[in-house]
Structure formats: C-alpha cells, structure tokens
Design a protein around this motif. Structure first.
Motif, PDB file in Angstrom:
ATOM      1  N   GLU A 326       0.855  -1.190   0.000  1.00 38.14           N
ATOM      2  CA  GLU A 326       0.000   0.000   0.000  1.00 38.14           C
ATOM      3  C   GLU A 326       0.889   1.238   0.000  1.00 38.14           C
ATOM      4  O   GLU A 326       1.428   1.631   1.039  1.00 38.14           O
ATOM      5  CB  GLU A 326      -0.913   0.003   1.232  1.00 38.14           C
ATOM      6  CG  GLU A 326      -2.076  -0.962   1.130  1.00 38.14           C
ATOM      7  CD  GLU A 326      -3.127  -0.697   2.197  1.00 38.14           C
ATOM      8  OE1 GLU A 326      -3.405   0.489   2.460  1.00 38.14           O
ATOM      9  OE2 GLU A 326      -3.649  -1.671   2.760  1.00 38.14           O
ATOM     10  N   TYR A 328       0.907   5.258  -1.307  1.00 41.99           N
ATOM     11  CA  TYR A 328       0.055   6.337  -1.791  1.00 41.99           C
ATOM     12  C   TYR A 328       0.932   7.543  -2.161  1.00 41.99           C
ATOM     13  O   TYR A 328       1.255   8.373  -1.298  1.00 41.99           O
ATOM     14  CB  TYR A 328      -0.960   6.744  -0.723  1.00 41.99           C
ATOM     15  CG  TYR A 328      -1.916   5.618  -0.374  1.00 41.99           C
ATOM     16  CD1 TYR A 328      -3.068   5.401  -1.114  1.00 41.99           C
ATOM     17  CD2 TYR A 328      -1.652   4.768   0.701  1.00 41.99           C
ATOM     18  CE1 TYR A 328      -3.944   4.369  -0.805  1.00 41.99           C
ATOM     19  CE2 TYR A 328      -2.512   3.727   1.019  1.00 41.99           C
ATOM     20  CZ  TYR A 328      -3.658   3.541   0.261  1.00 41.99           C
ATOM     21  OH  TYR A 328      -4.521   2.512   0.572  1.00 41.99           O
ATOM     22  N   ASP A 405       0.411  -1.391  -4.816  1.00 38.62           N
ATOM     23  CA  ASP A 405      -0.875  -2.074  -4.945  1.00 38.62           C
ATOM     24  C   ASP A 405      -1.822  -1.113  -5.659  1.00 38.62           C
ATOM     25  O   ASP A 405      -2.505  -0.290  -5.027  1.00 38.62           O
ATOM     26  CB  ASP A 405      -1.418  -2.454  -3.562  1.00 38.62           C
ATOM     27  CG  ASP A 405      -2.651  -3.331  -3.653  1.00 38.62           C
ATOM     28  OD1 ASP A 405      -3.184  -3.489  -4.771  1.00 38.62           O
ATOM     29  OD2 ASP A 405      -3.098  -3.846  -2.615  1.00 38.62           O
ATOM     30  N   LYS A 408      -5.517  -0.125  -4.790  1.00 41.35           N
ATOM     31  CA  LYS A 408      -5.757   0.758  -3.640  1.00 41.35           C
ATOM     32  C   LYS A 408      -5.875   2.220  -4.072  1.00 41.35           C
ATOM     33  O   LYS A 408      -6.432   3.047  -3.351  1.00 41.35           O
ATOM     34  CB  LYS A 408      -4.619   0.621  -2.631  1.00 41.35           C
ATOM     35  CG  LYS A 408      -4.468  -0.761  -2.028  1.00 41.35           C
ATOM     36  CD  LYS A 408      -5.612  -1.091  -1.108  1.00 41.35           C
ATOM     37  CE  LYS A 408      -5.405  -2.442  -0.438  1.00 41.35           C
ATOM     38  NZ  LYS A 408      -6.530  -2.823   0.437  1.00 41.35           N
TER      39      LYS A 408
END
Length: 579
Positions: A326, A328, A405, A408
């Motif tokens: 994950e 971002y 990922d 996500k």
C-alpha cells in the motif's frame, strides 16, 4: 493420500480431541455386536448349572448396553459439532480463494466451475470432506469388530474359515463394482448438475423472475429442465441395469457360502464337536460377519466416493495474493504506452495501439459510440486486465515492475455496480469499520434518504439477508455509489464507466458534474457515449473501433475532428430539449 493427510492435519490443528472421540466411539461401538453374540451363548452354557448368577448378569448386560448407547449418541454429537468446525474453516478457504481471484480469471467458466466443485467438496456434512470425517469413527469401530471376529473364527475348522473368507472376498469384489459404477455415473453427470444448479439460480433470481412472469417463459425453462433430467435419468437407467447384474451374481456366490456354513454348523452339532452354546456363537458370529462385510463394503465405497468428491477442493488451495504494498504517492501520473488488448481465447483485438497520459488531478472523458472499447479500457485502467501488448506506467515506472498495490489507488463506479445485502453504511464503506461518514452523506444528499428510516444508516438493503431490507430507486443508488467513491478517500483516480446509462442525458450530465465537484485532488475518468455529458472535462479522448481517433478539449475536437462533431450534432439534435 495427500488429501487424507491434509484433512488429518486440519483436524489435528483445529480440533485434536476428534481423534480421542474416534478411538472411544470405535471401541464402544466395535464391541457392541459381540454382547449379543457372547451373552446368549453364556446363558445356554450356564442356565442349568449356575442359575443364581443370571440376575447380576442381566443387570450388568443392561448397564453395559445402556452405557454404550449413551456414549454412541454423546460422542457422535460432540464429534459432529467439531467436524463442522473443521468443515467451515475449509469453506472459508474456498471463499477466500474466490475473493482474491483476479478479475480476468474469475470471468472464465473453468474457474467458476472449479470454485463450485471445491465448495461442493466441503459444504455438506455427509459428502466430500464432511463424509470422510463422519466415516472415520465407523472405520475405527470396524477395526475393533474385526479383532472380535478373528477371536471367534480362529476356533473354527481352518478349511471352513479359509473357504468362507475366500468366497466373501470374491463376493465383495463383485459388489465393489456397484459403487464404482455409480461413482463413474456421478462424475460424468457433474456438468449436468452444474447446468441444473444454474437453471435453479436463474429461477430464483428476482430479475429473471420479472421476465419469466411477463413473458410466461415457464415452458422454456421446463424444456431445459426436461433435457437435463432426461439425460441424467436415461444414463441412470443404464447404470441401474448394469449394477443389478453385479448384485445378482454376488447373491449366487453368497448363497454358496451360506450353504457351506450351515452344512458345517449342523454336522458339527450333530456329531458333538460343538455344543449348543458354540453353535449359537458361530452361527450368529458368521452371519453377523456377513452383514458386517456388507456394511464395510458400503463404508469403503462411501469413503472412496467422498474422497473423489473431496479432490476438487485441492485445486483452490493456493490462494492468489499480490505481494504489492500500500503506497500512496503524493501525485499520480498514469501512461498507456502503445497498449493493445484482446480477451482470452479471442483472436480479435478490442483495443489497438492506445497511448495517452492521465496527469495528476486531470479530468478526462473517454467517449465514443457503443462497441468502441471504452468499457474495456476502463477495466484495464482499473487493473482488472493486463495489456496483451504494450505497457502501463505509474509515475514513469512500469506497473508490472512496481510494488504499488494499484487497486488501492483506484475508485470506480461501473455500469453494473450493485448494492450488497448489507446496511447503508457497509454499502458505502464496503467494510465493517465503524468510522463517522455523516459528512459524506451530507455531500451526496444521501442523508435525506437515510433519515427516513428508524435504523438510519444501519438499515439493511435488499431482502436477501434481512426480511426488512429495502431497495433503492435508480437515482438513490447513484447517490450511494457516489458516496462509495468519495469514502475511498485515499484513492488517486476515479473511474466512472457509464453508471448513469439508465438516466436521461440531462440527469447524466448533472450527476457527472456533481462527481467532478465533489472529487477533490483526484484524477477522474468519465466514460460515456453521450458527448454532451462530458463537455466539462479537461480533455476528451474520442475512441472508434478500439483506436484513439482524436483527443483534446470539447471545443478543439469540434473544430478538428469531423467524426466527433457530426456525432455531437446528431446527439444534440436528438437531446435538444433536454440539453
């Protein structure tokens, strides 16, 4: 034996006490038949010499028999409860496999059948894994009984014992062909049962029910039901005829064995080699063994059938899980680099040489007529399919080599987005977390709908899990889907694949503009075949026949792309009043 070892390890890990229960059940149930073989013989031998011991003997016999019956019920009830726990864990494994299966594989019929067969292997307490576990106590009881029969039979003439065993083995081999024949039948009928199950699902579906009632298509369903039934019953009749022959032959062989046994028993009793007590023991033991052998054959057949049913479970053991992380990033730029795509087992390309870049925070429209490849491009953009050719770059790095990922980062509303039979809140969050999302309800005007119900956002939707569940209108669903897209607040890109296709052009445009206003700091992809609905986007990509024909702002395309202009003017004429 891999499957059996796996099941034993699962039992040992989850419910190790099951092995103790198997041993206790096998011991008590295995010796039970011999109470009624030995006890009458004891009475016959001692009724004239020691009559005073019989009251104590009968009290003891009654006590032991009652104790065994109690343990039989108590142990099996406890064992069945623990067996179901193991079975439920394996059902969870099938569910986990299905949930993590990549979208492209889930669409394949073979994967759907694999999951169905794996679930069939564990869903019943009497078949597959459940059947094997339920057979284990009986197997241990049979082993205990075999020891008892050997103790009795070793006192008989060796020729009779060998002859009886030999003929019994021959009879068993013949009878064993019966379950084998049925096993082949059930295996061959698996596709037939799959069709039957799918027809049942269609009949149960509320959406199908509407068409069935309106168009009176019951006869059509009956014809399909009739064909599947005729195929299955016709083959079953052939199998029944074949097994009847095996059964008749086995009975002839058994008649020969039973005749030899009766001859030896009678001649031995008349000649004085055995007394009446021994006669009763041998007589009841031999015929109990014959019945025991018949039951053992069916237990063996049941285990083998269940073992065969259990095997498909092992095709879903390896759950697909990405090792991606994950991550971002602050900014997200996605580049399609000469991407082409064709669906599995298809020779025709749906998309060909697609190249464009989605810059951070940019709103882009993918437009074109039906069949242009817009939805397929959306599925690739969402990460559901991989390009057949070309690359997708995330911040200038190949997605295939990236540890991100990607899913996500994506929020999406598709044409076939659906409600789930959970609460308002769970439908928005698509998780069981309990965070405050009242501000999302207010932004999307979903609060106006929720406030009508006593349970507020705990109100269940649909009547699948809750008889008091409610349904929503098309416009209300769109509000919920919008809330769902906003609730995934860490996503970086929003994809809208014509979720408003059932709305008129004016409402579609208004809803798209609402999405655009509420989604902050995210790139957005708006897909539509109505060109006027996406005029507000920063950039428009016009697709035709799987290729990019032109791209630019609405005004630029009106001036530079005749195909876009002609289609826009045609639609504008049709929707003039609405727009």
């Amino acid at each position: 034996m891999t499957e059996f070892k796996f099941l034993m390890r699962k039992m040992a890990k989850l419910e190790p006490i099951m092995f103790l229960l198997i041993a206790l059940y096998g011991l008590f149930v295995g010796i039970k038949p011999f109470l009624w073989i030995i006890s009458p013989a004891f009475i016959l031998k001692n009724y004239s010499t020691n009559p005073e011991i019989f009251p104590i003997f009968f009290i003891g016999l009654f006590f032991i028999s009652s104790l065994i019956s109690f343990f039989d019920s108590f142990i099996m009830g406890n064992y069945r409860m623990r067996m179901n726990h193991v079975r439920y864990k394996m059902m969870n494994m099938v569910t986990e496999y299905s949930l993590y299966l990549p979208y492209a594989q889930k669409k394949e019929k073979s994967e759907s059948e694999k999951i169905n067969n794996a679930m069939m292997a564990v869903r019943s307490p009497w078949e597959g894994a459940g059947g094997i576990m339920m057979d284990l106590p009986n197997v241990f009881a049979m082993l205990t009984s075999i020891a008892g029969f050997l103790w009795i039979f070793l006192r008989m003439d060796s020729w009779l014992l060998l002859t009886t065993l030999t003929i019994t083995v021959i009879s068993s081999l013949i009878l064993n062909k019966i379950p084998k024949t049925y096993d082949k039948y059930w295996a061959s009928m698996s596709p037939n049962w799959n069709k039957f199950a799918k027809l049942n699902n269609e009949m149960k579906s509320p959406l199908s029910k509407q068409d069935i009632l309106i168009y009176n298509s019951v006869d059509l369903f009956k014809s399909y039901y009739g064909k599947t039934n005729r195929d299955r019953i016709g083959e079953l009749s052939r199998v029944n005829s074949k097994t009847l022959g095996f059964f008749s032959l086995a009975n002839v062989v058994n008649l020969l064995r039973d005749g030899l046994i009766m001859y030896w028993l009678l001649t031995s009793l008349i000649s004085g080699r055995i007394d009446i007590g021994d006669f009763y023991v041998y007589f009841t033991a031999i015929f109990a063994f014959i019945e025991f052998n018949r039951q053992s054959m069916w237990v063996y057949s049941d285990i083998r059938r269940n073992y065969t049913m259990f095997k498909p479970f092992f095709r879903i053991i390896e759950v697909f899980k990405d090792d991606r992380e994950e991550i971002y990033p602050d900014k997200l730029e996605i580049t399609f680099d000469d991407v082409s795509f064709k669906y599995p087992k298809s020779k025709d390309y749906v998309l060909k040489n697609i190249s464009f870049t989605i810059r951070n925070g940019e709103s882009i429209a993918l437009v074109g007529e039906n069949g242009a490849g817009k939805s397929t491009l959306a599925l690739i953009l969402a990460g559901f399919y991989k390009p057949t050719e070309g690359r997708i770059l995330i911040n200038d790095k190949d997605l295939e080599d990236s540890k991100i990922d990607y899913k996500k980062l994506v929020s999406a509303v598709f044409q076939d987005s659906s409600l789930l039979p959970f609460s308002f809140k769970e439908n928005v969050l698509l998780s069981s977390e309990d965070r405050d999302i009242n501000h999302i309800y207010s932004l999307t005007n979903l609060d106006e709908i929720i406030e009508k119900y006593d349970k507020k956002d705990r109100q269940s939707l649909l009547r699948i899990l809750d008889s008091e569940g409610i349904d929503l209108s098309g416009g209300q669903k769109q509000r919920l889907f919008l809330a769902r897209a906003i609730a995934k607040d860490r996503s970086k890109i929003l994809i809208l694949d014509e979720p408003t296709a059932q709305l008129d052009a004016l409402n579609e445009r208004e809803l798209y503009m609402l999405y655009d206003d509420l989604i902050e700091n995210k790139s957005s992809i708006f897909i539509s075949h109505r060109l006027a609905s996406t005029k507000f986007c920063d950039r428009i990509i016009y697709l035709r026949d799987g290729k990019i024909l032109a791209e630019g702002s609405h005004d630029e395309l009106i001036g530079t792309c005749p195909d876009y202009r002609d289609l826009y003017e045609l639609q504008a004429k049709n929707y003039k009043e609405a727009l």
